[in-house]
Design a protein around this motif. Structure first.
Motif, mmCIF file in Angstrom:
data_model
loop_
_atom_site.group_PDB
_atom_site.id
_atom_site.type_symbol
_atom_site.label_atom_id
_atom_site.label_comp_id
_atom_site.label_asym_id
_atom_site.label_seq_id
_atom_site.Cartn_x
_atom_site.Cartn_y
_atom_site.Cartn_z
ATOM 1 N N ALA A 155 7.729 -20.406 12.689
ATOM 2 C CA ALA A 155 9.334 -20.380 12.935
ATOM 3 C C ALA A 155 9.203 -19.149 14.055
ATOM 4 C CB ALA A 155 10.062 -19.973 11.901
ATOM 5 N N SER A 156 8.203 -18.294 13.721
ATOM 6 C CA SER A 156 8.222 -16.894 14.645
ATOM 7 C C SER A 156 7.746 -17.405 16.182
ATOM 8 C CB SER A 156 7.436 -15.962 14.039
ATOM 9 O OG SER A 156 8.036 -15.287 12.809
ATOM 10 N N LEU A 157 6.835 -18.255 16.121
ATOM 11 C CA LEU A 157 6.461 -18.852 17.327
ATOM 12 C C LEU A 157 7.403 -19.532 18.263
ATOM 13 C CD1 LEU A 157 2.701 -19.977 16.144
ATOM 14 C CD2 LEU A 157 2.989 -18.027 17.527
ATOM 15 N N ARG A 158 8.042 -20.372 17.449
ATOM 16 C CA ARG A 158 9.054 -20.684 18.050
ATOM 17 C C ARG A 158 10.264 -19.969 18.510
ATOM 18 N NH1 ARG A 158 8.767 -24.534 13.740
ATOM 19 N NH2 ARG A 158 10.502 -23.494 12.586
ATOM 20 N N ARG A 159 10.694 -18.909 17.906
ATOM 21 C CA ARG A 159 11.527 -17.969 18.217
ATOM 22 C C ARG A 159 10.900 -17.077 19.694
ATOM 23 N NH1 ARG A 159 13.189 -17.678 12.759
ATOM 24 N NH2 ARG A 159 11.625 -16.363 12.374
ATOM 25 N N LEU A 160 9.745 -16.829 19.325
ATOM 26 C CA LEU A 160 9.243 -16.084 20.459
ATOM 27 C C LEU A 160 8.998 -16.618 21.683
ATOM 28 C CD1 LEU A 160 6.892 -13.675 18.161
ATOM 29 C CD2 LEU A 160 8.636 -12.846 19.433
ATOM 30 N N GLY A 161 8.826 -18.121 21.553
ATOM 31 C CA GLY A 161 8.394 -18.966 22.656
ATOM 32 C C GLY A 161 6.969 -18.666 23.188
ATOM 33 N N THR A 162 6.106 -18.635 22.108
ATOM 34 C CA THR A 162 4.805 -18.247 22.376
ATOM 35 C C THR A 162 3.756 -18.927 21.551
ATOM 36 O OG1 THR A 162 2.888 -16.498 22.793
ATOM 37 C CG2 THR A 162 4.385 -16.303 20.845
ATOM 38 N N ASP A 163 2.478 -19.239 21.870
ATOM 39 C CA ASP A 163 1.743 -20.084 21.378
ATOM 40 C C ASP A 163 0.811 -19.199 20.132
ATOM 41 O OD1 ASP A 163 0.061 -18.588 22.918
ATOM 42 O OD2 ASP A 163 -1.123 -20.377 23.809
ATOM 43 N N ARG A 164 1.017 -17.777 20.459
ATOM 44 C CA ARG A 164 0.203 -16.899 19.414
ATOM 45 C C ARG A 164 0.886 -15.761 19.145
ATOM 46 N NH1 ARG A 164 -0.407 -16.096 24.886
ATOM 47 N NH2 ARG A 164 -1.356 -13.910 25.451
ATOM 48 N N ILE A 165 0.638 -15.260 17.890
ATOM 49 C CA ILE A 165 0.903 -14.008 17.563
ATOM 50 C C ILE A 165 -0.197 -12.933 17.557
ATOM 51 C CG2 ILE A 165 1.868 -12.331 15.709
ATOM 52 C CD1 ILE A 165 3.311 -15.029 14.636
ATOM 53 N N ASP A 166 -0.245 -11.851 18.710
ATOM 54 C CA ASP A 166 -1.377 -11.252 18.684
ATOM 55 C C ASP A 166 -1.737 -10.282 17.342
ATOM 56 O OD1 ASP A 166 -1.723 -11.688 21.369
ATOM 57 O OD2 ASP A 166 -0.004 -10.532 21.731
ATOM 58 N N LEU A 167 -0.814 -9.681 16.661
ATOM 59 C CA LEU A 167 -1.062 -9.087 15.453
ATOM 60 C C LEU A 167 0.077 -9.445 14.450
ATOM 61 C CD1 LEU A 167 -1.943 -6.732 13.657
ATOM 62 C CD2 LEU A 167 -1.055 -5.033 14.975
ATOM 63 N N LEU A 168 -0.279 -9.887 13.345
ATOM 64 C CA LEU A 168 0.510 -10.470 12.161
ATOM 65 C C LEU A 168 0.372 -9.469 11.154
ATOM 66 C CD1 LEU A 168 2.545 -12.732 11.155
ATOM 67 C CD2 LEU A 168 0.527 -13.472 10.089
ATOM 68 N N TYR A 169 1.649 -8.929 10.467
ATOM 69 C CA TYR A 169 1.502 -8.216 9.487
ATOM 70 C C TYR A 169 2.222 -8.696 8.396
ATOM 71 C CZ TYR A 169 1.230 -3.810 12.413
ATOM 72 O OH TYR A 169 0.799 -2.858 13.244
ATOM 73 N N LEU A 170 1.422 -8.516 6.989
ATOM 74 C CA LEU A 170 2.166 -9.029 5.936
ATOM 75 C C LEU A 170 3.183 -7.750 5.457
ATOM 76 C CD1 LEU A 170 -1.298 -10.095 3.752
ATOM 77 C CD2 LEU A 170 0.322 -11.311 5.598
ATOM 78 N N HIS A 171 4.434 -8.304 5.434
ATOM 79 C CA HIS A 171 5.615 -7.253 5.654
ATOM 80 C C HIS A 171 5.813 -6.964 4.188
ATOM 81 C CE1 HIS A 171 9.717 -6.488 7.724
ATOM 82 N NE2 HIS A 171 9.110 -5.455 7.375
ATOM 83 N N VAL A 172 5.351 -7.633 3.078
ATOM 84 C CA VAL A 172 5.667 -7.365 1.809
ATOM 85 C C VAL A 172 4.558 -7.416 1.031
ATOM 86 C CG1 VAL A 172 6.279 -9.339 1.151
ATOM 87 C CG2 VAL A 172 7.206 -7.716 -0.194
ATOM 88 N N ASP A 173 4.206 -6.405 -0.041
ATOM 89 C CA ASP A 173 3.108 -6.783 -1.102
ATOM 90 C C ASP A 173 3.598 -7.506 -2.094
ATOM 91 O OD1 ASP A 173 0.907 -6.427 -2.600
ATOM 92 O OD2 ASP A 173 1.193 -4.261 -3.024
ATOM 93 N N ASP A 174 3.216 -8.617 -2.156
ATOM 94 C CA ASP A 174 3.869 -9.808 -2.872
ATOM 95 C C ASP A 174 2.683 -10.172 -4.097
ATOM 96 O OD1 ASP A 174 4.717 -12.104 -4.160
ATOM 97 O OD2 ASP A 174 4.973 -13.471 -2.299
ATOM 98 N N THR A 175 2.776 -9.310 -4.967
ATOM 99 C CA THR A 175 2.009 -9.173 -6.211
ATOM 100 C C THR A 175 1.843 -10.493 -7.076
ATOM 101 O OG1 THR A 175 3.232 -8.088 -7.486
ATOM 102 C CG2 THR A 175 2.066 -6.797 -6.350
ATOM 103 N N GLU A 176 2.926 -11.463 -6.882
ATOM 104 C CA GLU A 176 2.926 -12.732 -7.510
ATOM 105 C C GLU A 176 2.143 -13.825 -7.115
ATOM 106 O OE1 GLU A 176 6.975 -14.222 -7.964
ATOM 107 O OE2 GLU A 176 7.738 -12.165 -9.013
ATOM 108 N N VAL A 177 1.621 -13.566 -5.853
ATOM 109 C CA VAL A 177 0.567 -14.322 -5.171
ATOM 110 C C VAL A 177 -0.660 -13.939 -4.943
ATOM 111 C CG1 VAL A 177 0.244 -15.799 -3.169
ATOM 112 C CG2 VAL A 177 2.690 -15.518 -3.583
ATOM 113 N N PRO A 178 -1.590 -14.670 -5.610
ATOM 114 C CA PRO A 178 -3.217 -14.204 -5.279
ATOM 115 C C PRO A 178 -3.504 -13.678 -3.806
ATOM 116 C CG PRO A 178 -2.891 -15.914 -6.928
ATOM 117 C CD PRO A 178 -1.721 -15.812 -6.074
ATOM 118 N N PHE A 179 -4.056 -12.593 -3.670
ATOM 119 C CA PHE A 179 -4.372 -12.162 -2.440
ATOM 120 C C PHE A 179 -5.206 -13.494 -1.752
ATOM 121 C CE2 PHE A 179 -4.307 -7.451 -2.298
ATOM 122 C CZ PHE A 179 -3.385 -7.345 -1.366
#
Length: 336
Positions: free
Chosen positions: A131-155
């Motif tokens: 979805a981000s790629l579509r909004r940004l109109g690009t084929d890649r994200i140079d640096l992707l951050y994990l915006h939250v520490d989701d402790t319910e999902v295994p690393f």
């Protein structure tokens, strides 16, 4: 921002444009760059935040800000899928398409907090990035951050999903935002065991007014891992500009609830130290505050927020400032 034109013959009474004013008109030659360790990405030492794009910053102002930022040598734009419910990414993408400058930029975005794709499960991350790629109109994200520490999902699940995106070329590298030292260490161990791409960056709150949370927390682990530190809120929500010194000043502040806690004795001490150094360097308080951050170990590019293009000059001057060790020590003492 309405760019000023340079007359063919300068009047003797006309002010001489500063280096940054000239750069805003004709472009900045040989802008400084810092490399994100472990990657080929080289970025201007001040990143532009899209946090308020599409909300408190109008569509027209977004274009003016980004035009001025790149004219002044900037090349890193930082946003998130949750900013303006995706509107920030859309505006940045529209601007890049108009300017045709995507390949000259480093685009960072974050996933994990959007209402449409919350959390860091493999399904959520993959859908959020697409979805981000579509909004940004690009084929890649140079640096992707994990915006939250989701402790319910295994690393393991999160890291494998990110690695898959990197292998498919949708993401070049990744980092974390607001994670503790223990979680950074756990993630690095998991990356090693899984044989997946390692993280390369960390974005946490860090400024002269917010030191303990980072320096006594994840700093040691981040430096040991060689992460690029990208401080957010480097001006403490505007307090370090010196514009907000009393309760009465908060009426005009964009984030009064965040600035109010700084109005005590420590805040006055920090502003006084900034004023002394700024006077000695013939610089702004904001520029000195960011220059202090750029002197800290591991810091690559503080992520600044502006609401108009004319606010850029002070922050973009920071990489050119050269505080002495004595001046930096004075800021250290005042903010301790």
């Amino acid at each position: 921002m309405e760019m000023r034109s340079v007359p063919p013959v300068a009047s003797a009474l006309a002010p001489v444009p500063t280096t940054l004013e000239t750069a805003a008109i004709v472009g900045r030659a040989n802008p400084p760059r810092r490399q994100i360790p472990g990657t080929e990405l080289r970025v201007f030492p001040t990143a532009m935040s899209g946090k308020h794009f599409g909300s408190s910053v109008s569509d027209a102002a977004v274009g003016e800000i980004l035009d001025a930022y790149t004219a002044l040598g900037g090349n890193m734009i930082d946003t998130a899928d949750a900013y303006g419910e995706g509107r920030s990414e859309q505006l940045i993408g529209d601007w890049m398409r108009r300017r045709g400058n995507r390949d000259g930029l480093v685009v960072a975005t974050k996933v994990g907090k959007s209402a449409a794709h919350p959390g860091l499960s493999a399904t959520a991350i993959t859908a959020a990035v697409d979805a981000s790629l579509r909004r940004l109109g690009t084929d890649r994200i140079d640096l992707l951050y994990l915006h939250v520490d989701d402790t319910e999902v295994p690393f393991e699940e999160t890291l494998l999903a990110v690695d898959g995106l990197i292998r498919r070329g949708k993401v070049l590298t990744f980092g974390m935002s607001d994670h503790t030292g223990n979680r950074l260490l756990a993630a690095r161990v998991a990356c090693g065991l899984l044989g997946v791409a390692p993280m390369t960056a960390l974005q946490n709150q860090y400024s002269l007014m917010h030191r303990v949370g980072y320096e006594k927390g994840p700093a040691g682990v981040a430096l040991q891992q060689g992460l690029a530190i990208m401080p957010r809120f480097p001006l403490a929500d505007g307090f370090l500009t010196g514009e907000y010194r009393t309760r009465a000043d908060l009426a005009s502040a964009p984030s009064p609830a965040y600035i109010a806690p700084h109005l005590g004795r420590r805040g006055r001490r920090v502003l006084a130290a900034l004023e002394r150094v700024a006077s000695e360097l013939d610089a702004s308080l904001a520029g000195v505050a960011i220059a202090w951050l750029l002197s800290r170990p591991g810091v690559i590019a503080p992520v600044v927020e502006v609401r108009s293009a004319d606010q850029l000059f002070d922050v973009m001057a920071a990489p050119d400032l050269r505080p002495t060790r004595h001046q930096l020590a004075a800021l250290d003492r005042a903010s301790a």
